[in-house]
Design a protein around this motif. Structure first.
Motif, PDB file in Angstrom:
ATOM      1  N   UNK A   1       0.725  -1.142  -0.226  1.00 26.52           N
ATOM      2  CA  UNK A   1       0.011   0.060  -0.045  1.00 26.52           C
ATOM      3  C   UNK A   1       0.915   1.169  -0.005  1.00 26.52           C
ATOM      4  N   UNK A   2       0.610   2.099  -1.001  1.00 27.98           N
ATOM      5  CA  UNK A   2       1.443   3.492  -0.988  1.00 27.98           C
ATOM      6  C   UNK A   2       0.838   4.426  -0.001  1.00 27.98           C
ATOM      7  N   UNK A   3       0.898   4.245   1.264  1.00 30.02           N
ATOM      8  CA  UNK A   3       0.418   5.077   2.167  1.00 30.02           C
ATOM      9  C   UNK A   3       0.760   6.451   2.308  1.00 30.02           C
ATOM     10  N   UNK A   4       2.277   6.668   2.159  1.00 32.20           N
ATOM     11  CA  UNK A   4       2.790   7.702   2.524  1.00 32.20           C
ATOM     12  C   UNK A   4       3.429   8.372   1.282  1.00 32.20           C
ATOM     13  N   UNK A   5       2.958   8.175   0.181  1.00 29.93           N
ATOM     14  CA  UNK A   5       3.518   8.664  -1.122  1.00 29.93           C
ATOM     15  C   UNK A   5       3.530   7.687  -2.396  1.00 29.93           C
ATOM     16  N   UNK A   6       3.776   8.162  -3.521  1.00 32.70           N
ATOM     17  CA  UNK A   6       3.823   7.216  -4.661  1.00 32.70           C
ATOM     18  C   UNK A   6       4.882   6.518  -4.715  1.00 32.70           C
ATOM     19  N   UNK A   7       5.236   5.294  -5.165  1.00 33.16           N
ATOM     20  CA  UNK A   7       6.338   4.603  -5.183  1.00 33.16           C
ATOM     21  C   UNK A   7       6.258   3.669  -6.417  1.00 33.16           C
ATOM     22  N   UNK A   8       7.686   3.365  -7.014  1.00 35.47           N
ATOM     23  CA  UNK A   8       7.424   2.036  -8.229  1.00 35.47           C
ATOM     24  C   UNK A   8       7.878   0.932  -7.608  1.00 35.47           C
ATOM     25  N   UNK A   9       7.035  -0.193  -7.836  1.00 35.40           N
ATOM     26  CA  UNK A   9       7.175  -1.567  -7.240  1.00 35.40           C
ATOM     27  C   UNK A   9       7.420  -2.445  -8.503  1.00 35.40           C
ATOM     28  N   UNK A  10       8.048  -3.733  -7.940  1.00 38.55           N
ATOM     29  CA  UNK A  10       8.038  -4.619  -8.992  1.00 38.55           C
ATOM     30  C   UNK A  10       7.520  -5.986  -8.131  1.00 38.55           C
ATOM     31  N   UNK A  11       7.158  -6.915  -8.532  1.00 39.92           N
ATOM     32  CA  UNK A  11       6.570  -8.201  -7.692  1.00 39.92           C
ATOM     33  C   UNK A  11       6.708  -9.295  -8.653  1.00 39.92           C
ATOM     34  N   UNK A  12       7.381 -10.480  -8.086  1.00 33.39           N
ATOM     35  CA  UNK A  12       7.595 -11.827  -8.942  1.00 33.39           C
ATOM     36  C   UNK A  12       7.201 -12.840  -8.301  1.00 33.39           C
ATOM     37  N   UNK A  13       6.529 -13.975  -8.754  1.00 32.32           N
ATOM     38  CA  UNK A  13       6.298 -15.378  -7.902  1.00 32.32           C
ATOM     39  C   UNK A  13       7.718 -15.922  -7.681  1.00 32.32           C
ATOM     40  N   UNK A  14       7.315 -17.168  -7.143  1.00 29.55           N
ATOM     41  CA  UNK A  14       8.489 -18.183  -7.025  1.00 29.55           C
ATOM     42  C   UNK A  14       9.118 -18.808  -8.157  1.00 29.55           C
TER      43      UNK A  14
ATOM     44  N   UNK B   1      10.112   4.124   1.643  1.00 31.83           N
ATOM     45  CA  UNK B   1       9.791   4.702   2.785  1.00 31.83           C
ATOM     46  C   UNK B   1       8.035   5.318   2.788  1.00 31.83           C
ATOM     47  N   UNK B   2       7.522   5.025   1.454  1.00 32.54           N
ATOM     48  CA  UNK B   2       6.393   5.357   1.134  1.00 32.54           C
ATOM     49  C   UNK B   2       5.328   4.208   1.042  1.00 32.54           C
ATOM     50  N   UNK B   3       5.832   3.023   1.340  1.00 34.38           N
ATOM     51  CA  UNK B   3       5.054   1.838   1.230  1.00 34.38           C
ATOM     52  C   UNK B   3       4.691   1.332   2.715  1.00 34.38           C
ATOM     53  N   UNK B   4       3.560   0.793   2.899  1.00 30.95           N
ATOM     54  CA  UNK B   4       3.073  -0.033   4.142  1.00 30.95           C
ATOM     55  C   UNK B   4       2.800  -1.471   3.715  1.00 30.95           C
ATOM     56  N   UNK B   5       3.442  -2.443   4.395  1.00 30.51           N
ATOM     57  CA  UNK B   5       3.239  -3.836   3.863  1.00 30.51           C
ATOM     58  C   UNK B   5       2.526  -4.598   4.822  1.00 30.51           C
ATOM     59  N   UNK B   6       1.769  -5.503   4.434  1.00 29.39           N
ATOM     60  CA  UNK B   6       1.106  -6.469   5.019  1.00 29.39           C
ATOM     61  C   UNK B   6       1.246  -8.095   4.528  1.00 29.39           C
ATOM     62  N   UNK B   7       1.814  -8.699   5.313  1.00 32.36           N
ATOM     63  CA  UNK B   7       2.312 -10.166   4.844  1.00 32.36           C
ATOM     64  C   UNK B   7       1.657 -11.076   5.789  1.00 32.36           C
ATOM     65  N   UNK B   8       0.838 -11.947   5.133  1.00 32.96           N
ATOM     66  CA  UNK B   8      -0.203 -13.176   5.751  1.00 32.96           C
ATOM     67  C   UNK B   8      -1.192 -12.245   6.502  1.00 32.96           C
ATOM     68  N   UNK B   9      -1.502 -11.183   6.698  1.00 33.78           N
ATOM     69  CA  UNK B   9      -2.371 -10.453   7.389  1.00 33.78           C
ATOM     70  C   UNK B   9      -1.883 -10.031   8.618  1.00 33.78           C
ATOM     71  N   UNK B  10      -0.319  -9.548   8.827  1.00 37.17           N
ATOM     72  CA  UNK B  10       0.116  -8.885   9.525  1.00 37.17           C
ATOM     73  C   UNK B  10       0.878  -7.805   9.244  1.00 37.17           C
ATOM     74  N   UNK B  11       0.675  -6.746   9.759  1.00 41.30           N
ATOM     75  CA  UNK B  11       1.622  -5.605   9.274  1.00 41.30           C
ATOM     76  C   UNK B  11       2.932  -5.399   9.516  1.00 41.30           C
ATOM     77  N   UNK B  12       3.623  -5.085   8.545  1.00 41.02           N
ATOM     78  CA  UNK B  12       5.201  -5.120   8.936  1.00 41.02           C
ATOM     79  C   UNK B  12       5.602  -3.764   9.329  1.00 41.02           C
ATOM     80  N   UNK B  13       6.477  -3.778  10.335  1.00 46.14           N
ATOM     81  CA  UNK B  13       6.737  -2.534  11.186  1.00 46.14           C
ATOM     82  C   UNK B  13       8.053  -1.890  10.858  1.00 46.14           C
TER      83      UNK B  13
END
Length: 280
Positions: free
Chosen positions: A202-215, A247-259
């Protein structure tokens, strides 16, 4: 004896436009000045650090962290100063030995991709797998449709519709994989299946480029998240992320917020599995 100009003297001068074309950094600097913007203004608008903007305008792309991020920063800065980024990226590639030419449907940022010559065999394998999957699904549906009423609950769990004549209450569908590129609510993330890894970016604090790949290294997403936007990715074992501005990103992994306290403008490479949250 002729006193006029020789034929050689009347030939047109060669085109010197390429010789006098400014460098990528110089073009960005001139466009910024023409737009009446300071380096601080561009840095604030693009989230690219001031030191990196200064270096790029001096044609020093080493602080960008590699060719992939240099192309992304060139694209971002060019748009901020009202330039077409594609000619600048092509010029950067020509001067630094990058890609021969961009593809017509290039994403907002160029990231690590499967080489074009390998796509033919991969698409062929994907089509064969899709055909096999469709045939298997049709056979499975026909088989389940012929079962007795005792199999109604199993049909609901598999995502099929129970027989209308059965009066049993419908069972909520669980463990149904989410579309890797669909946006999911926090409640959907909290109910993520235990046999998969689910990551919400989630781009909670501003915009950001992201890249995501599977296994398998297959690209799930490659682009820019604007402030307030989010993406959810799911895989059977592993999700690999690259965050252009962590710094602009907020992560949730398997239902838990990453701090994790990521810094503004920092680039982060992360890997999450079914046992996380734990940064890879």
């Amino acid at each position: 004896m002729s006193i006029g100009n020789s034929p050689e003297d009347e030939r047109p001068f060669p085109d010197e436009s390429e010789e006098f074309r400014p460098s990528v950094g110089r073009a960005l600097q001139k466009a910024r000045i023409a737009a009446g913007l300071t380096v601080d203004d561009v840095s604030s608008a693009t989230r690219v650090r001031i030191a990196i903007v200064h270096a790029m305008e001096a044609d020093d792309f080493a602080p960008c962290g590699g060719a992939v991020y240099a192309r992304g920063h060139i694209r971002t800065l060019a748009r901020a100063v009202h330039l077409d980024p594609e000619p600048l990226i092509a010029q950067y590639d020509a001067e630094h030995g990058g890609r021969p030419a961009p593809t017509p449907a290039a994403p907002l940022f160029e990231a690590e991709r499967i080489r074009p010559e390998r796509r033919g065999p991969n698409w062929t394998a994907a089509m064969v797998a899709a055909i096999v999957a469709v045939i298997g699904f049709v056979g499975f549906t026909a088989f389940k449709g012929g079962d007795s009423g005792n199999d109604a609950k199993s049909q609901v769990a598999e995502g099929t519709t129970a027989t209308p004549t059965k009066s049993a209450s419908p069972t909520p569908t669980k463990d149904k994989p989410a579309d890797p590129t669909s946006e999911a609510s926090d409640s959907a993330i909290a109910a993520a299946p235990q046999d998969k890894v689910t990551v919400q970016v989630s781009a909670a604090n501003g915009r950001s480029w992201i890249s995501a790949k599977d296994h398998n290294g297959r690209m799930l997403f490659d682009g820019l998240l604007k402030k307030g936007e989010s993406k959810t990715f799911q895989d059977s074992s592993k999700i690999n992320l690259i965050l252009g501005d962590a710094g602009a990103i907020q992560l949730y992994v398997n239902g838990k917020k990453i701090e994790d306290n990521f810094q503004k403008g920092s680039v982060e490479r992360l890997t999450y599995t079914k046992g996380d949250p734990e940064a890879g």
